[in-house]
Write an enzyme that holds these catalytic residues in place. Structure first.
Site, short mmCIF file in Angstrom:
data_model
loop_
_atom_site.label_atom_id
_atom_site.label_comp_id
_atom_site.label_asym_id
_atom_site.label_seq_id
_atom_site.Cartn_x
_atom_site.Cartn_y
_atom_site.Cartn_z
N LYS A 1 -45.47 -14.27 18.19
CA LYS A 1 -46.30 -15.47 18.14
C LYS A 1 -45.85 -16.39 19.26
CE LYS A 1 -46.02 -19.53 16.50
NZ LYS A 1 -46.78 -20.26 17.55
N GLU B 1 -32.48 -20.13 18.85
CA GLU B 1 -32.03 -20.86 20.05
C GLU B 1 -32.80 -22.16 20.03
OE1 GLU B 1 -32.45 -22.64 23.27
OE2 GLU B 1 -33.28 -20.82 24.17
N CYS C 1 -34.00 -26.54 27.32
CA CYS C 1 -33.07 -26.89 26.24
C CYS C 1 -31.64 -27.01 26.73
CB CYS C 1 -33.17 -25.86 25.12
SG CYS C 1 -33.10 -24.17 25.74
N GLU D 1 -32.49 -35.39 22.03
CA GLU D 1 -33.02 -34.53 23.09
C GLU D 1 -34.36 -35.09 23.55
OE1 GLU D 1 -33.54 -29.81 23.96
OE2 GLU D 1 -34.28 -30.55 22.04
#
Length: 476
Positions: free
Chosen positions: A173, A248, A282, A382
């Site tokens: 997906k 992750e 990231c 973040e």
């Protein structure tokens, strides 16, 4: 390059129409805000059909000799190389990525990860003897692979390739925000002769298709890359069936500049690393730690490096920075820039709004804040945009303490004399620590500590994650 199959799903070896209740969503070029195409969004029933196809294919595929699985991946790699410019064009369109970046970073990443997995598979210890016990590593089963929009081919290759050679079957997906490159990848999987049901693709939202992949009892493993918030939801959905979950997730990576580093070069490299991919990585080095006495010098160099960034038309060779993925994400980044200003950080470059002269597209300004303290929002959350927080330290112990003072632990960076950089690197709580800006190592394990996830990707590390370990005791 826009695939003709965006309105279909690859299930059981054939492109099929979505089932009842499926919807469609426009795919936007974030550099222009123009709609490129429409992608079908599947339902729970579509996801289950793909899962059952993968389950039906598993016994046959996992019994296939490793050499045949490797041969299939070799064919996939050959086709990827033939169409690599198509992949680059797709990511330029779906991400707004500058053309050179789309080809030399985004499309290249898929190629080198396929290569690294092939090399690792050829030397992998699939079986070994320990005394009278035979140790066997075999595919874990049916895998749900959920990939993000920010590095589409990097993450698809890092999941599909090791799952394939391990003998797993899978349902991919991809992100519905960037589905163009994933559709091309599905086409080459089919062209390479992938057996029906081994690789399946269903587009859809995380809430609909992703949750089914995470919760379905016929799925043995979920490999997810995305935000920590979404990763928590995946883990919760997976818990009742006790399936393996590899994640992750987010990051807030520190970049420690030691007193003995080449200061000007290290600051410039740190800014460029933060701004690459418009900050949408990231592992971006978003917290730069500098000796407090050199803060003013660092900010002068960082501001000049940020102002040298050239956002704009992806086809313009002068463009170095693309847009953010969409308006919702642009609004989030703008809110965090505003929080930095409101909380008293010193704005030395960039700031709110679009870059000057750009009246369309989800572009953000390359932004640098100085005198950032560890309690500020921009030091803790973040941002996932081109925003750098420069922080001061008085001692190495303080630098390490600030660096580790985060819920994340995906990556970290250290610049300075070799022995000192190595010593500091050992003290950082992160899955991957880069010393003095080394080349990207696709054979090094990649994954995080703490809320940056669990498991490791790349080369043999990724293969391990898709394997179960069986002991045949008394085999000797």
């Amino acid at each position: 390059m826009i695939s003709q199959h965006l309105g279909q799903f690859l299930i059981g070896g054939a492109w099929v129409e979505p089932g009842p209740g499926a919807s469609r969503m426009g795919v936007e070029n974030p550099a222009t805000e123009a709609m490129l195409a429409e992608v079908a969004l599947g339902t729970a029933a579509d996801a289950e059909a793909a899962i059952l196809a993968a389950r039906a294919a598993f016994d046959g595929w996992t019994a296939t000799p490793v050499a045949e699985r490797i041969a299939l991946l070799e064919r996939v790699l050959a086709l990827y190389r033939e169409r690599i410019q198509d992949f680059a064009d797709a990511m330029r369109l779906e991400m707004g990525a500058p053309a050179a970046w789309a080809r030399e970073a985004q499309a290249w990443a898929g190629e080198v990860h396929l290569e690294a997995t092939l090399e690792a598979a050829q030397r992998f210890h699939w079986e070994e003897q320990r005394g009278t016990t035979r140790i066997i590593r075999e595919g874990i089963g049916v895998c749900g692979l959920i990939t993000p929009w920010n590095w589409p081919m990097n993450q698809i290759a890092c999941k599909v390739a090791p799952a394939l050679v391990a003998g797993c079957t899978m349902v991919l997906k991809p992100s519905e925000l960037a589905p163009l490159s994933a559709a091309l990848f599905a086409e080459i999987m089919q062209e390479a002769g992938c057996p029906p049901g081994v690789f399946n693709l269903v587009n859809g939202t995380g809430a609909e298709v992703g949750q089914v992949l995470a919760s379905h009892p016929a799925v043995d493993m979920v490999s997810f890359t995305g935000s920590t918030r979404a990763g928590v939801a995946v883990a919760q959905a997976a818990a009742p069936t006790v399936k393996r979950v590899a994640q992750e997730l987010g990051g807030k990576s520190p970049n420690i500049l030691l007193p003995g580093c080449d200061f000007a070069a290290a600051v410039r490299a740190g800014v460029e690393g933060c701004m690459a991919n418009a900050g949408q990585s990231c592992d971006a080095p978003t917290r730069m730690l500098v000796p407090r006495a050199r803060m003013a010098e660092a900010l002068e160099i960082a501001a000049a490096a940020a102002e040298a960034q050239r956002p704009g038309d992806p086809l313009d060779p002068a463009t170095t920075m693309g847009p953010l993925i969409g308006r919702m994400h642009w609004d989030k980044v703008q809110g965090l820039i505003a929080a930095g200003i409101a909380e008293g950080a010193r704005l030395v470059a960039g700031g709110p709004g679009r870059p000057q002269g750009l009246n369309a597209g989800h572009f953000a300004r390359a932004t640098v804040f100085g005198d950032v303290t560890p309690d500020m929002t921009i030091a803790r959350e973040e941002i996932f945009g081109p925003v750098l927080a420069v922080m001061g330290y008085d001692s190495l112990d303080e630098a390490v303490r600030i660096a580790n003072d985060t819920v994340y632990g995906l990556a970290a960076y250290v610049q300075g004399p070799e022995a000192e950089a190595r010593a500091v690197g050992r003290r950082l709580r992160a899955g991957q620590v880069s010393l003095n800006n080394p080349p990207w190592d696709v054979h090094a394990p990649f994954g995080g500590y703490k809320q940056s996830g669990n498991g490791r990707e790349y080369a043999d590390w990724g293969i391990h994650d898709f394997c179960e370990v069986k002991a045949l005791v008394g085999h000797g």
